[in-house]
Design a protein around this motif. Structure first.
Motif, PDB file in Angstrom:
ATOM      1  N   LYS A  14       0.890  -1.209  -0.178  1.00 16.25           N
ATOM      2  CA  LYS A  14      -0.004   0.127   0.051  1.00 16.25           C
ATOM      3  C   LYS A  14       0.880   1.339   0.064  1.00 16.25           C
ATOM      4  O   LYS A  14       1.631   1.534   0.977  1.00 16.25           O
ATOM      5  N   VAL A  15       0.706   2.049  -1.037  1.00 12.53           N
ATOM      6  CA  VAL A  15       1.412   3.214  -1.193  1.00 12.53           C
ATOM      7  C   VAL A  15       0.679   4.440  -1.171  1.00 12.53           C
ATOM      8  O   VAL A  15      -0.343   4.554  -1.820  1.00 12.53           O
ATOM      9  N   TYR A  16       1.476   5.323  -0.370  1.00 17.56           N
ATOM     10  CA  TYR A  16       0.790   6.679  -0.403  1.00 17.56           C
ATOM     11  C   TYR A  16       1.001   7.365  -1.693  1.00 17.56           C
ATOM     12  O   TYR A  16       2.103   7.535  -2.170  1.00 17.56           O
ATOM     13  N   PRO A  17       0.175   8.127  -2.184  1.00 18.97           N
ATOM     14  CA  PRO A  17       0.232   8.768  -3.582  1.00 18.97           C
ATOM     15  C   PRO A  17       0.619  10.316  -3.116  1.00 18.97           C
ATOM     16  O   PRO A  17      -0.234  11.280  -3.560  1.00 18.97           O
ATOM     17  N   LEU A  34       8.174   4.143   9.972  1.00 17.48           N
ATOM     18  CA  LEU A  34       9.163   3.770   8.789  1.00 17.48           C
ATOM     19  C   LEU A  34       8.892   4.505   7.666  1.00 17.48           C
ATOM     20  O   LEU A  34       7.694   4.373   7.239  1.00 17.48           O
ATOM     21  N   LEU A  35       9.638   5.303   7.116  1.00 16.33           N
ATOM     22  CA  LEU A  35       9.512   5.793   5.481  1.00 16.33           C
ATOM     23  C   LEU A  35      10.083   4.924   4.743  1.00 16.33           C
ATOM     24  O   LEU A  35      11.383   4.791   4.648  1.00 16.33           O
ATOM     25  N   VAL A  36       9.253   4.109   4.146  1.00 16.55           N
ATOM     26  CA  VAL A  36       9.739   3.089   3.083  1.00 16.55           C
ATOM     27  C   VAL A  36       9.750   3.303   1.717  1.00 16.55           C
ATOM     28  O   VAL A  36       8.604   3.536   0.996  1.00 16.55           O
ATOM     29  N   ALA A  37      10.871   3.506   1.054  1.00 13.11           N
ATOM     30  CA  ALA A  37      10.731   3.833  -0.611  1.00 13.11           C
ATOM     31  C   ALA A  37      10.340   2.397  -1.326  1.00 13.11           C
ATOM     32  O   ALA A  37      10.592   1.496  -0.951  1.00 13.11           O
ATOM     33  N   VAL A  38       9.301   2.711  -2.246  1.00 10.11           N
ATOM     34  CA  VAL A  38       8.675   1.665  -2.862  1.00 10.11           C
ATOM     35  C   VAL A  38       9.195   1.881  -4.450  1.00 10.11           C
ATOM     36  O   VAL A  38       8.602   3.119  -4.992  1.00 10.11           O
ATOM     37  N   VAL A  54       5.850  -2.254   4.936  1.00 10.25           N
ATOM     38  CA  VAL A  54       5.164  -1.221   4.143  1.00 10.25           C
ATOM     39  C   VAL A  54       3.802  -0.670   4.510  1.00 10.25           C
ATOM     40  O   VAL A  54       3.402   0.357   4.740  1.00 10.25           O
ATOM     41  N   ASN A  55       3.176  -1.650   4.849  1.00  3.93           N
ATOM     42  CA  ASN A  55       1.640  -1.481   4.877  1.00  3.93           C
ATOM     43  C   ASN A  55       1.593  -1.087   6.578  1.00  3.93           C
ATOM     44  O   ASN A  55       0.521  -0.239   6.666  1.00  3.93           O
ATOM     45  N   ASP A  56       2.344  -1.220   7.375  1.00  4.02           N
ATOM     46  CA  ASP A  56       2.221  -1.022   8.817  1.00  4.02           C
ATOM     47  C   ASP A  56       2.819   0.471   8.915  1.00  4.02           C
ATOM     48  O   ASP A  56       2.791   1.119  10.119  1.00  4.02           O
ATOM     49  N   ASN A  57       3.455   1.064   7.822  1.00  4.69           N
ATOM     50  CA  ASN A  57       4.025   2.394   7.924  1.00  4.69           C
ATOM     51  C   ASN A  57       3.903   3.270   6.866  1.00  4.69           C
ATOM     52  O   ASN A  57       2.598   3.425   6.292  1.00  4.69           O
TER      53      ASN A  57
END
Length: 236
Positions: A14-17, A34-38, A54-57
């Protein structure tokens, strides 16, 4: 204001746009996690463990392919946020008020990174740092203990994926802060690795520039092709 409900799932990630780096920084500073680069490779290689992180952050688009996928899913305002730029923006925004802890790279790289940060951001408060070579579980546990004891506001970990994300998750379980994975950003910052020229950056083609300079990366490009194929078939 963007929210968790706005996230777009790509292969279960799940990615924030985010529409701008400023929007992202404001969102991240209001939360701890966590800031996670995707990017395309990370999406194509997704496992249950990396999806969970990713989804938890806060997963953000650090890759042209991911931005295109977000646009195709209706978020036309989504932009690419380059992690190797973002961490310095976080330092700039918080150098007068926040404390930092850095992990990653060879010893000479982390030492030079610390020295340059002090030169570029006078007054920056760096409460701890170490290289990225954790050879035993004992060393890993000692690092996590040190972060929990020193309680920095922001932690940067430059070790590559998914190693850095899994380590940050374990750190965050002991001490809540803003964590960002940086991959090879310390090498870029200290001039050991040349980043793509601005034209390539502006046209979202940094990945191609890196490949042309390092053809040995071809194995990694297989995942980018897999991502593209999935996107064309509507499987993301």
């Amino acid at each position: 204001m963007i929210s968790e409900a706005d996230r777009i799932a790509l292969n279960g990630m799940k990615v924030y746009p985010f529409a701008s780096a400023a929007e992202f920084i404001a969102y991240a500073e209001a939360r701890k996690g966590l800031l996670v680069a995707v990017n395309a490779e990370k999406v194509a290689k997704a496992s249950d463990a990396t999806r969970s992180v990713v989804n938890d952050n806060i997963g953000y688009a650090d890759g042209a392919g991911v931005v295109v996928a977000l646009h195709r899913k209706g978020r036309k305002d989504a932009v690419r946020i380059a992690g190797c730029d973002l961490w310095l923006e976080l330092v700039k925004a918080g150098c007068a008020t926040k404390t930092f802890y850095l992990v990653g790279g060879r010893q000479e790289v982390i030492d030079e990174t610390i020295a340059r940060l002090h030169a570029d951001f006078p007054g920056i408060q760096i409460v701890g740092h170490r290289n990225g070579y954790l050879n035993t579980e004992e060393e890993r546990a000692q690092l996590i203990d040190d972060v929990a004891e020193k309680r920095p506001d922001v932690v940067f970990v430059a070790m590559g994926s998914p190693k850095q994300e899994l380590l940050m998750a374990d750190m965050h379980a002991r001490h809540q802060a803003v964590y960002q994975g940086l991959g090879g950003s310390f090498d870029v910052y200290t001039g050991r690795v040349r980043r793509a020229p601005k034209w390539w950056q502006d046209h979202n083609m940094e990945f191609l520039y890196r490949f042309l300079r390092q053809p040995s990366r071809y194995r990694r490009e297989v995942y980018r092709l897999k991502f593209l194929w999935w996107m064309l078939l509507g499987r993301l």
